[in-house]
Design a protein around this motif. Sequence first.
Motif, PDB file in Angstrom:
ATOM      1  N   ASP A 231       0.842  -1.296   0.100  1.00 25.16           N
ATOM      2  CA  ASP A 231       0.102   0.025   0.048  1.00 25.16           C
ATOM      3  C   ASP A 231       0.971   1.299  -0.131  1.00 25.16           C
ATOM      4  O   ASP A 231       1.458   1.700   1.041  1.00 25.16           O
ATOM      5  CB  ASP A 231      -0.927   0.049   1.170  1.00 25.16           C
ATOM      6  N   GLU A 232       1.018   1.701  -1.103  1.00 25.08           N
ATOM      7  CA  GLU A 232       1.836   2.918  -1.386  1.00 25.08           C
ATOM      8  C   GLU A 232       1.220   4.217  -1.457  1.00 25.08           C
ATOM      9  O   GLU A 232       1.532   5.157  -2.335  1.00 25.08           O
ATOM     10  CB  GLU A 232       2.829   2.794  -2.612  1.00 25.08           C
ATOM     11  N   VAL A 233       0.240   4.302  -0.902  1.00 28.33           N
ATOM     12  CA  VAL A 233      -0.678   5.600  -0.972  1.00 28.33           C
ATOM     13  C   VAL A 233      -0.042   6.775  -0.495  1.00 28.33           C
ATOM     14  O   VAL A 233      -0.023   7.876  -0.919  1.00 28.33           O
ATOM     15  CB  VAL A 233      -2.119   5.368  -0.341  1.00 28.33           C
ATOM     16  N   ILE A 234       0.765   6.370   0.480  1.00 30.49           N
ATOM     17  CA  ILE A 234       1.657   7.526   1.144  1.00 30.49           C
ATOM     18  C   ILE A 234       2.862   7.545   0.151  1.00 30.49           C
ATOM     19  O   ILE A 234       3.493   8.464   0.043  1.00 30.49           O
ATOM     20  CB  ILE A 234       1.827   7.509   2.545  1.00 30.49           C
ATOM     21  N   THR A 235       3.659   6.360   0.232  1.00 32.33           N
ATOM     22  CA  THR A 235       4.994   6.251  -0.119  1.00 32.33           C
ATOM     23  C   THR A 235       5.198   6.402  -1.690  1.00 32.33           C
ATOM     24  O   THR A 235       6.093   6.728  -1.897  1.00 32.33           O
ATOM     25  CB  THR A 235       5.669   4.904   0.336  1.00 32.33           C
ATOM     26  N   GLY A 236       4.076   6.161  -2.345  1.00 31.55           N
ATOM     27  CA  GLY A 236       4.202   6.112  -4.033  1.00 31.55           C
ATOM     28  C   GLY A 236       4.635   7.550  -4.303  1.00 31.55           C
ATOM     29  O   GLY A 236       4.010   8.579  -4.064  1.00 31.55           O
ATOM     30  N   PHE A 237       5.700   7.822  -5.090  1.00 32.45           N
ATOM     31  CA  PHE A 237       6.247   9.089  -5.434  1.00 32.45           C
ATOM     32  C   PHE A 237       6.623   9.721  -4.348  1.00 32.45           C
ATOM     33  O   PHE A 237       6.989  11.026  -4.794  1.00 32.45           O
ATOM     34  CB  PHE A 237       5.028   9.941  -6.469  1.00 32.45           C
ATOM     35  N   ARG A 238       6.733   9.649  -3.074  1.00 32.62           N
ATOM     36  CA  ARG A 238       7.092  10.425  -2.093  1.00 32.62           C
ATOM     37  C   ARG A 238       8.559   9.887  -1.907  1.00 32.62           C
ATOM     38  O   ARG A 238       9.532  10.648  -1.669  1.00 32.62           O
ATOM     39  CB  ARG A 238       6.495  10.392  -0.856  1.00 32.62           C
ATOM     40  N   LEU A 239       8.732   8.622  -1.575  1.00 30.22           N
ATOM     41  CA  LEU A 239      10.156   8.074  -1.578  1.00 30.22           C
ATOM     42  C   LEU A 239      10.934   8.017  -2.764  1.00 30.22           C
ATOM     43  O   LEU A 239      11.902   7.115  -2.653  1.00 30.22           O
ATOM     44  CB  LEU A 239      10.254   6.840  -0.901  1.00 30.22           C
ATOM     45  N   GLY A 240      10.625   9.104  -3.702  1.00 31.93           N
ATOM     46  CA  GLY A 240      11.285   8.843  -5.142  1.00 31.93           C
ATOM     47  C   GLY A 240      10.527   8.444  -5.881  1.00 31.93           C
ATOM     48  O   GLY A 240       9.232   7.727  -5.580  1.00 31.93           O
ATOM     49  N   LEU A 241      10.521   8.462  -7.358  1.00 33.18           N
ATOM     50  CA  LEU A 241       9.806   8.104  -8.235  1.00 33.18           C
ATOM     51  C   LEU A 241       9.188   6.671  -8.192  1.00 33.18           C
ATOM     52  O   LEU A 241       8.248   6.227  -8.530  1.00 33.18           O
ATOM     53  CB  LEU A 241      10.207   8.254  -9.770  1.00 33.18           C
ATOM     54  N   GLY A 242      10.208   5.676  -7.817  1.00 34.74           N
ATOM     55  CA  GLY A 242       9.826   4.273  -7.870  1.00 34.74           C
ATOM     56  C   GLY A 242       9.126   4.142  -6.531  1.00 34.74           C
ATOM     57  O   GLY A 242       9.109   2.750  -6.183  1.00 34.74           O
ATOM     58  N   GLY A 243       9.072   5.009  -5.364  1.00 30.45           N
ATOM     59  CA  GLY A 243       8.377   4.659  -4.153  1.00 30.45           C
ATOM     60  C   GLY A 243       8.945   3.726  -3.123  1.00 30.45           C
ATOM     61  O   GLY A 243      10.213   3.702  -3.383  1.00 30.45           O
ATOM     62  N   ALA A 244       8.362   3.334  -2.459  1.00 30.24           N
ATOM     63  CA  ALA A 244       8.923   2.363  -1.370  1.00 30.24           C
ATOM     64  C   ALA A 244       9.827   0.968  -2.083  1.00 30.24           C
ATOM     65  O   ALA A 244      10.814   0.556  -1.574  1.00 30.24           O
ATOM     66  CB  ALA A 244       7.979   1.795  -0.299  1.00 30.24           C
ATOM     67  N   GLN A 245       8.905   0.401  -3.128  1.00 32.56           N
ATOM     68  CA  GLN A 245       9.521  -0.752  -3.757  1.00 32.56           C
ATOM     69  C   GLN A 245      10.890  -0.498  -4.302  1.00 32.56           C
ATOM     70  O   GLN A 245      11.758  -1.282  -4.317  1.00 32.56           O
ATOM     71  CB  GLN A 245       8.400  -1.337  -4.469  1.00 32.56           C
ATOM     72  N   SER A 246      11.221   0.709  -4.806  1.00 32.68           N
ATOM     73  CA  SER A 246      12.523   1.121  -5.508  1.00 32.68           C
ATOM     74  C   SER A 246      13.357   1.438  -4.014  1.00 32.68           C
ATOM     75  O   SER A 246      14.712   0.956  -3.974  1.00 32.68           O
ATOM     76  CB  SER A 246      12.532   2.367  -6.305  1.00 32.68           C
ATOM     77  N   TYR A 247      12.907   2.312  -3.274  1.00 28.71           N
ATOM     78  CA  TYR A 247      13.754   2.381  -1.991  1.00 28.71           C
ATOM     79  C   TYR A 247      14.225   1.299  -1.367  1.00 28.71           C
ATOM     80  O   TYR A 247      15.598   1.324  -1.091  1.00 28.71           O
ATOM     81  CB  TYR A 247      12.729   3.433  -1.181  1.00 28.71           C
ATOM     82  N   PHE A 248      13.316   0.376  -1.087  1.00 24.51           N
ATOM     83  CA  PHE A 248      13.865  -0.907  -0.394  1.00 24.51           C
ATOM     84  C   PHE A 248      14.256  -2.069  -1.383  1.00 24.51           C
ATOM     85  O   PHE A 248      14.533  -2.939  -0.686  1.00 24.51           O
ATOM     86  CB  PHE A 248      12.779  -1.116   0.607  1.00 24.51           C
ATOM     87  N   LYS A 249      14.070  -1.813  -2.404  1.00 25.74           N
ATOM     88  CA  LYS A 249      14.301  -2.832  -3.419  1.00 25.74           C
ATOM     89  C   LYS A 249      13.706  -4.373  -3.298  1.00 25.74           C
ATOM     90  O   LYS A 249      14.169  -5.322  -3.170  1.00 25.74           O
ATOM     91  CB  LYS A 249      15.924  -3.304  -3.466  1.00 25.74           C
ATOM     92  N   VAL A 250      12.480  -4.260  -3.013  1.00 22.39           N
ATOM     93  CA  VAL A 250      11.391  -5.349  -2.764  1.00 22.39           C
ATOM     94  C   VAL A 250      10.199  -4.970  -3.760  1.00 22.39           C
ATOM     95  O   VAL A 250       9.678  -3.996  -3.510  1.00 22.39           O
ATOM     96  CB  VAL A 250      11.058  -5.579  -1.285  1.00 22.39           C
ATOM     97  N   ILE A 251       9.971  -6.013  -4.555  1.00 22.40           N
ATOM     98  CA  ILE A 251       8.836  -5.703  -5.569  1.00 22.40           C
ATOM     99  C   ILE A 251       7.681  -6.566  -5.334  1.00 22.40           C
ATOM    100  O   ILE A 251       7.803  -7.613  -5.386  1.00 22.40           O
ATOM    101  CB  ILE A 251       9.363  -6.271  -7.171  1.00 22.40           C
ATOM    102  N   PRO A 252       6.449  -5.915  -5.058  1.00 19.50           N
ATOM    103  CA  PRO A 252       5.462  -6.699  -4.731  1.00 19.50           C
ATOM    104  C   PRO A 252       4.592  -7.127  -5.914  1.00 19.50           C
ATOM    105  O   PRO A 252       4.925  -6.818  -6.996  1.00 19.50           O
ATOM    106  CB  PRO A 252       4.542  -5.605  -3.874  1.00 19.50           C
ATOM    107  N   ASP A 253       3.541  -8.034  -5.757  1.00 18.64           N
ATOM    108  CA  ASP A 253       2.875  -8.344  -6.837  1.00 18.64           C
ATOM    109  C   ASP A 253       1.608  -7.175  -7.384  1.00 18.64           C
ATOM    110  O   ASP A 253       1.472  -6.786  -8.760  1.00 18.64           O
ATOM    111  CB  ASP A 253       2.050  -9.503  -6.457  1.00 18.64           C
ATOM    112  N   LEU A 254       1.257  -6.427  -6.243  1.00 19.34           N
ATOM    113  CA  LEU A 254       0.119  -5.535  -6.790  1.00 19.34           C
ATOM    114  C   LEU A 254       0.701  -4.229  -5.704  1.00 19.34           C
ATOM    115  O   LEU A 254       1.229  -4.488  -4.735  1.00 19.34           O
ATOM    116  CB  LEU A 254      -1.186  -5.826  -6.164  1.00 19.34           C
ATOM    117  N   THR A 255       0.575  -2.792  -6.384  1.00 15.34           N
ATOM    118  CA  THR A 255       0.691  -1.647  -5.514  1.00 15.34           C
ATOM    119  C   THR A 255      -0.511  -0.859  -5.674  1.00 15.34           C
ATOM    120  O   THR A 255      -1.338  -0.844  -6.562  1.00 15.34           O
ATOM    121  CB  THR A 255       1.724  -1.034  -6.193  1.00 15.34           C
ATOM    122  N   THR A 256      -1.002  -0.441  -4.478  1.00 15.73           N
ATOM    123  CA  THR A 256      -1.830   0.633  -4.392  1.00 15.73           C
ATOM    124  C   THR A 256      -1.348   1.854  -4.200  1.00 15.73           C
ATOM    125  O   THR A 256      -0.474   2.302  -3.436  1.00 15.73           O
ATOM    126  CB  THR A 256      -3.008   0.552  -3.384  1.00 15.73           C
TER     127      THR A 256
END
Length: 417
Positions: A231-256
């Motif tokens: 759930d990247e409603v807050i972190t999406g495009f806040r922790l960089g363009l790739g959000g938390a999944q780029s920041y922490f280098k963990v790729i989920p199946d679905l992102t909100t």
Amino acid sequence: MSHDLWEQAKTLFAGGVNSPVRAGVKPFPFYTKSGKGPYLITEDSQRLIDYVLGYGPLILGHAHPKVIEAVKEQIDEGWLYGTPSKTEVELAKLIIKYVPSAEKVRFVNSGTEATMTALRISRGYTGRDKILKFDGNYHGAHDYVLIDAGSAATEFGVPFSQGIPKEVVSTVVICPYNDLECSEKALRRGDIASVIVEPVMGNMGVIPPKDGFLKGLRELTKEHGTLLIFDEVITGFRLGLGGAQSYFKVIPDLTTLGKIIGGGFPIGAICGKREVMDSLTPSGRVFNAGTFNANPISMSAGIATIRELESGNVYVKTEKAATELAEEIDKAIRIPHVVNRVYNFFQFFLGVDRVENAADARKAKRELYVRAHEKLLKSGVFIPPSQFEALFTSSEHNDDIVNESISKFKSVLEDLV
Ligand SMILES: Cc1ncc(COP(=O)(O)O)c(C=O)c1O
Ligand SMILES: N[C@H](C=O)CCC(=O)O
């Protein structure tokens, strides 16, 4: 004046407001007349430096000229077609370009709709009914996630909302945040459709994931045929363009997603693997629809916002501002406390020495936090009225604004006992 409006509002709205956190401002909420850059201007003509920023979307500050221009241009062309428009193609392409898990997108109108739909997709796709969520994570205001929810649900004493059918409750498994053992035990039963997680908990104050927590969830969900939803409603495009999944280098199946991708206009999105997203109607049999889905105004504001983010300058500025503020706040507080910051958002907790999950956050001295909020407000700084929210910075929080804020934070926080 705010007081007159509040007196009327109490007769018009339950609790006087339309989203409960807003009633946390005491003795009564101020009413905002306008927002410009880093400031809110109240109906009482007070100018406030804003660290709430609409609860996260306004990473460019209030009334950014590029967003105004995009929205005005769109308004001149009409604002609701009931047909697809090129704005949705453009925004989806930007999301797919930058968010690693995104191969296809569905636009909705809020983070709530996004998580509700993502969970439904996960149940339809896997044929399983149960979901796992974490204590204190907030995923909006629908039935499946108002169980041990953070944010205003905790602030107002209803982390478990009334009105949720027991059949729904029986499909939701709860674990403490940052606890892989509990997650593993639950997943081993083989009946969980998805794990939904805030990759940084931003709704019990700010609580970072421990090293290995997100990676561990990724490995466990893969092993047990469960989908992982960030759930990247807050972190999406806040922790960089790739959000938390780029920041922490963990790729989920679905992102909100939500908030920033609409530039401050109502929006939500679900994105993820092509094959999973194709479960949605009309290609699949998991239903979602909406009169305002992909409405051109939110699309245009989102495109303009992401275009501004692409140079990277906004991220440099927002991180600098948040780092300086968090460090000075940490130095100023003279009682036991914790300041949790991840990149460009943070929160402080008073009277505790560690906050790693929701149980820790609940132990913080909220009455002291509220006192700090009230004093800061009087001095011209608006931080969230609830311990269980986050302070955000925008590109408009330049050195002058940050330095002015620091001296105000110091004079309030140094005296807290
Ligand atoms: C992580 C998270 N998910 C979902 C939501 C729900 O979004 P919305 O308020 O747009 O429904 C929020 C905030 O409200 C949020 O912070
Ligand atoms: N914590 C919520 C979303 O992030 C705050 C917004 C609200 O409850 O109105």
